[in-house]
Design an enzyme around this catalytic site. Structure first.
Site, short mmCIF file in Angstrom:
data_model
loop_
_atom_site.label_atom_id
_atom_site.label_comp_id
_atom_site.label_asym_id
_atom_site.label_seq_id
_atom_site.Cartn_x
_atom_site.Cartn_y
_atom_site.Cartn_z
N CYS A 89 0.86 -1.19 0.00
CA CYS A 89 0.00 0.00 0.00
C CYS A 89 0.89 1.24 0.00
O CYS A 89 2.02 1.20 0.49
CB CYS A 89 -0.89 -0.03 1.25
SG CYS A 89 -1.85 1.47 1.53
N SER A 104 0.80 3.69 1.86
CA SER A 104 1.16 4.12 3.21
C SER A 104 2.51 3.53 3.62
O SER A 104 3.29 4.18 4.32
CB SER A 104 0.11 3.69 4.24
OG SER A 104 -1.12 4.26 3.91
N HIS A 120 5.06 5.74 2.10
CA HIS A 120 5.22 7.06 2.75
C HIS A 120 6.33 6.97 3.82
O HIS A 120 6.97 7.96 4.13
CB HIS A 120 3.92 7.51 3.43
CG HIS A 120 2.83 7.90 2.48
ND1 HIS A 120 3.05 8.52 1.28
CD2 HIS A 120 1.47 7.78 2.57
CE1 HIS A 120 1.89 8.75 0.67
NE2 HIS A 120 0.92 8.31 1.43
N HIS A 145 0.88 -3.65 6.24
CA HIS A 145 -0.30 -3.55 7.11
C HIS A 145 -1.56 -4.07 6.43
O HIS A 145 -2.65 -3.84 6.91
CB HIS A 145 -0.51 -2.08 7.54
CG HIS A 145 -0.77 -1.16 6.38
ND1 HIS A 145 0.23 -0.73 5.55
CD2 HIS A 145 -1.92 -0.65 5.90
CE1 HIS A 145 -0.29 0.03 4.61
NE2 HIS A 145 -1.60 0.08 4.79
N CYS A 174 -6.70 -3.39 4.19
CA CYS A 174 -6.52 -1.94 4.04
C CYS A 174 -7.19 -1.41 2.78
O CYS A 174 -8.28 -0.89 2.83
CB CYS A 174 -5.05 -1.50 4.05
SG CYS A 174 -4.97 0.31 3.88
P1 CND Z 1 -1.28 4.75 -5.08
O1 CND Z 1 0.06 5.37 -5.11
O2 CND Z 1 -1.46 3.40 -5.66
O3 CND Z 1 -2.33 5.72 -5.84
C1 CND Z 1 -2.24 7.11 -5.82
C2 CND Z 1 -2.66 7.63 -7.20
O4 CND Z 1 -2.61 9.06 -7.15
C3 CND Z 1 -1.74 7.18 -8.34
O5 CND Z 1 -2.52 6.60 -9.36
C4 CND Z 1 -1.06 8.47 -8.78
O6 CND Z 1 -0.81 8.51 -10.19
C5 CND Z 1 -2.08 9.53 -8.39
N1 CND Z 1 -1.50 10.86 -8.17
C6 CND Z 1 -0.30 11.19 -7.61
N2 CND Z 1 -0.15 12.53 -7.58
C7 CND Z 1 -1.27 13.06 -8.12
C8 CND Z 1 -1.70 14.40 -8.37
N3 CND Z 1 -0.95 15.44 -8.04
N4 CND Z 1 -2.92 14.58 -8.93
C9 CND Z 1 -3.70 13.51 -9.30
N5 CND Z 1 -3.34 12.23 -9.08
C10 CND Z 1 -2.14 12.00 -8.51
O7 CND Z 1 -1.74 4.81 -3.57
P2 CND Z 1 -2.86 3.96 -2.75
O8 CND Z 1 -4.09 3.86 -3.59
O9 CND Z 1 -2.24 2.73 -2.19
O10 CND Z 1 -3.09 4.96 -1.53
C11 CND Z 1 -3.65 6.24 -1.74
C12 CND Z 1 -3.54 7.09 -0.51
O11 CND Z 1 -4.36 6.52 0.52
C13 CND Z 1 -2.11 7.15 0.08
O12 CND Z 1 -1.85 8.44 0.60
C14 CND Z 1 -2.19 6.13 1.20
O13 CND Z 1 -1.21 6.37 2.17
C15 CND Z 1 -3.58 6.41 1.69
C16 CND Z 1 -4.15 5.42 2.65
C17 CND Z 1 -5.06 5.88 3.57
C18 CND Z 1 -5.60 5.02 4.50
C19 CND Z 1 -6.63 5.50 5.46
O14 CND Z 1 -7.03 4.74 6.36
N6 CND Z 1 -7.11 6.73 5.33
C20 CND Z 1 -5.23 3.68 4.48
N7 CND Z 1 -4.33 3.26 3.56
C21 CND Z 1 -3.81 4.08 2.64
ZN ZN Z 2 -2.92 1.09 3.54
#
Ligand code: CND
Ligand code: ZN
Ligand code: ZN
Length: 376
Positions: free
Chosen positions: A47, A49, A52, A68, A175
Site C-alpha cells: 500500500c 502508506s 510514505h 499492514h 486496508c
Molecule cells: P497509489 O500510489 O497506488 O495511488 C495514488 C494515485 O494518485 C496514483 O494513481 C497516482 O498517479 C495519483 N496521483 C499522484 N499525484 C497526483 C496528483 N498530483 N494529482 C492527481 N493524481 C495524482 O496509492 P494507494 O491507492 O495505495 O493509496 C492512496 C492514498 O491513501 C495514500 O496516501 C495512502 O497512504 C492512503 C491510505 C489511507 C488510508 C486510510 O485509512 N485513510 C489507508 N491506507 C492508505
Molecule cells: Zn494502507
C-alpha cells in the site's frame, strides 16, 4: 513440532532508514504475551502508506518492519486471548478495535484509542517489540507489521475470517479495499444519483470508485495524472476520467465546468498531498458538497485556506480505514467478498514472493501496479 511458546526464526523485510531498500534478513519473533496473537502471514499487499515511510513523508522509528494489508493463520496465542485460536484464518487490523474505549463504544466512532497511527511508537502495549534482529529490537508498524513470515499483534488488532477465503485476495480487505470503499459509503455517505470525483486512482482510489458505484452515484469522475489508470477506473465504475496535466486551469475549475458550475456532490482525496486535498475540497458544491480526505497527510504538513470555502456550507472531513469498526466489519466484508458482492481481482495486478519486495515497490513508484501482493 509445535512452535507455541518458542522464539521463531523467520524471514522478514526490514527497513533500516528512510530512502533505503528493504533487506531480507532472518529475524527472531518472540512468543505472544498476554492478549497477543502470533500470526503466520500468508499474503501481504503493498500500500502507498508503506511507501510514505520509505520516502520519509511519514516519520517513524527505525529499524522497522512495514506492511499492514495482510491475511494469515494464527500460530499461537498469549494468555487471555478469546477471540481467535491457533489455526484460525485472520486479517491483522492496522486500526484496532478494543471495544472498550470511547470511539469504539460510540456508534459513529472507529478510531480506537489503541491505534499506533501518527504516534508511531512502533512497540507493543508493554513498550517492547516482539521482533529482534541479532538480539536488537526492530520496531513494528501500524499495530501489524506484515512484511515478515511471522508477526505478533494485540488481540484487538486481529479479526477471524472465513477459513475458505483466499489470502492472496482478501488481504486487500485489511486496508486498500475497505479504506476506499468505506470512505465512499460510510464517510462521504454517497447518495444515489449523485456526482462524485475521486482524486487518485490507485488501489484505494479505485476501491472508492467501487464504493461510489455501489452507493448508486450516477457520475463518477476519476482524477489522476497517470492516464494509464483510466481504463481500470472505467471498468470499475468511473463514468469519466480527467488528467489535471491536460488543462491550463486548476482541476477544481475543470470539475466545475464539467458540472454546469455546480461542483461535484462528493469528492474524495486518495493521494496524500495537501494541494490535492484542497483541490478536492474546492471541487465540491460550495453549499452542500462533502469532501473526504483519505490520502495520508505527510507528517507535520499544514493547509492554509479561506474559511469562506466551508462557511458556505461545504463539509470537509477525513476517513481512516473507511470509517469501519475494524474487528466487527472485516469478517463481514470477507463474507460479502465470498458471496461475490464485490470483486478484488481487478485491483491485484502483480503477485510475487516476499524476496522480491523491492521490485514490488518499484512497480508502485513507476505507476505500473495497482496492488502488488506478496505471497509467502
Ligand atoms: P497509489 O500510489 O497506488 O495511488 C495514488 C494515485 O494518485 C496514483 O494513481 C497516482 O498517479 C495519483 N496521483 C499522484 N499525484 C497526483 C496528483 N498530483 N494529482 C492527481 N493524481 C495524482 O496509492 P494507494 O491507492 O495505495 O493509496 C492512496 C492514498 O491513501 C495514500 O496516501 C495512502 O497512504 C492512503 C491510505 C489511507 C488510508 C486510510 O485509512 N485513510 C489507508 N491506507 C492508505
Ligand atoms: Zn494502507
Ligand atoms: Zn478501542
Amino acid at each position: 513440532m509445535s512452535t507455541a511458546g518458542k522464539i521463531i526464526k523467520c524471514k522478514a523485510a526490514v527497513v533500516w532508514e528512510p530512502k533505503k531498500p528493504f533487506s531480507i534478513v532472518e529475524i527472531e519473533v518472540a512468543p505472544p504475551k498476554a492478549h497477543e496473537v502470533r500470526i503466520k502471514i500468508l499474503a501481504s499487499g503493498i500500500c502507498r502508506s508503506d511507501d510514505h515511510i520509505l520516502s520519509g513523508a511519514i516519520t517513524v522509528k527505525f529499524p522497522i518492519i512495514l506492511g499492514h494489508e495482510a491475511a494469515g493463520v494464527v500460530e499461537s496465542v498469549g494468555e487471555g486471548v478469546t477471540s481467535v485460536k491457533p489455526g484460525d484464518k485472520v486479517i491483522p487490523l492496522f486500526l484496532p478495535q478494543c471495544g472498550k474505549c470511547s470511539p469504539c463504544i460510540h456508534p459513529k466512532g472507529n478510531l480506537c484509542k489503541m491505534h499506533d497511527l501518527g504516534i508511531a511508537a512502533g512497540v507493543m502495549s508493554d513498550g517492547t517489540s516482539r521482533f529482534t534482529y541479532k538480539g536488537n529490537p526492530v520496531h513494528n508498524f501500524a499495530s501489524t507489521s506484515t512484511f515478515t513470515e511471522y508477526t505478533v499483534v494485540h488481540e484487538s488488532s486481529v479479526a477471524k475470517i472465513d477459513a475458505a477465503a483466499p489470502p492472496e485476495k482478501v488481504c486487500l480487505i485489511g486496508c486498500g479495499f475497505s479504506t476506499g470503499y468505506g470512505a465512499a459509503i460510510n464517510s462521504a455517505k454517497v447518495e444515489p444519483g449523485s456526482t462524485c470525483a475521486i482524486f487518485g486512482l490507485g488501489g484505494v482510489g479505485l476501491s472508492a470508485v467501487m464504493g461510489c458505484k455501489a452507493a448508486g452515484a450516477s457520475r463518477i469522475i476519476g482524477v489522476d495524472i497517470n492516464k494509464d489508470k483510466f481504463p481500470k477506473a472505467k471498468e470499475l465504475g468511473a463514468t469519466e476520467c480527467v488528467n489535471p496535466l491536460d488543462f491550463k486551469k486548476p482541476i477544481n475549475e475543470v470539475l466545475f465546468d464539467m458540472t454546469d458550475g455546480e461542483g461535484v456532490d462528493y469528492s474524495l482525496e486518495v493521494i496524500g498531498r495537501t494541494d490535492t486535498m484542497t483541490a478536492a475540497m474546492t471541487s465540491c458544491n460550495m453549499n452542500y458538497g462533502t469532501s473526504v480526505i483519505v490520502g495520508v497527510p505527510p507528517t507535520a504538513s499544514e493547509i492554509t485556506f479561506s474559511p469562506s470555502l466551508i462557511f458556505t456550507g461545504r463539509t470537509w472531513k477525513g476517513s481512516i480505514f473507511g470509517g469501519w469498526k475494524s474487528k466487527d466489519s472485516v469478517p463481514r466484508l470477507v463474507s460479502d467478498f465470498m458471496q461475490k458482492k464485490f470483486t478484488l481481482d481487478p485491483l491485484i495486478t502483480h503477485t510475487m514472493p516476499l524476496d522480491k519486495i523491492n521490485e514490488g515497490f518499484e512497480l508502485l513508484h513507476t505507476g505500473k501496479s495497482i496492488r502488488c501482493v506478496l505471497v509467502f
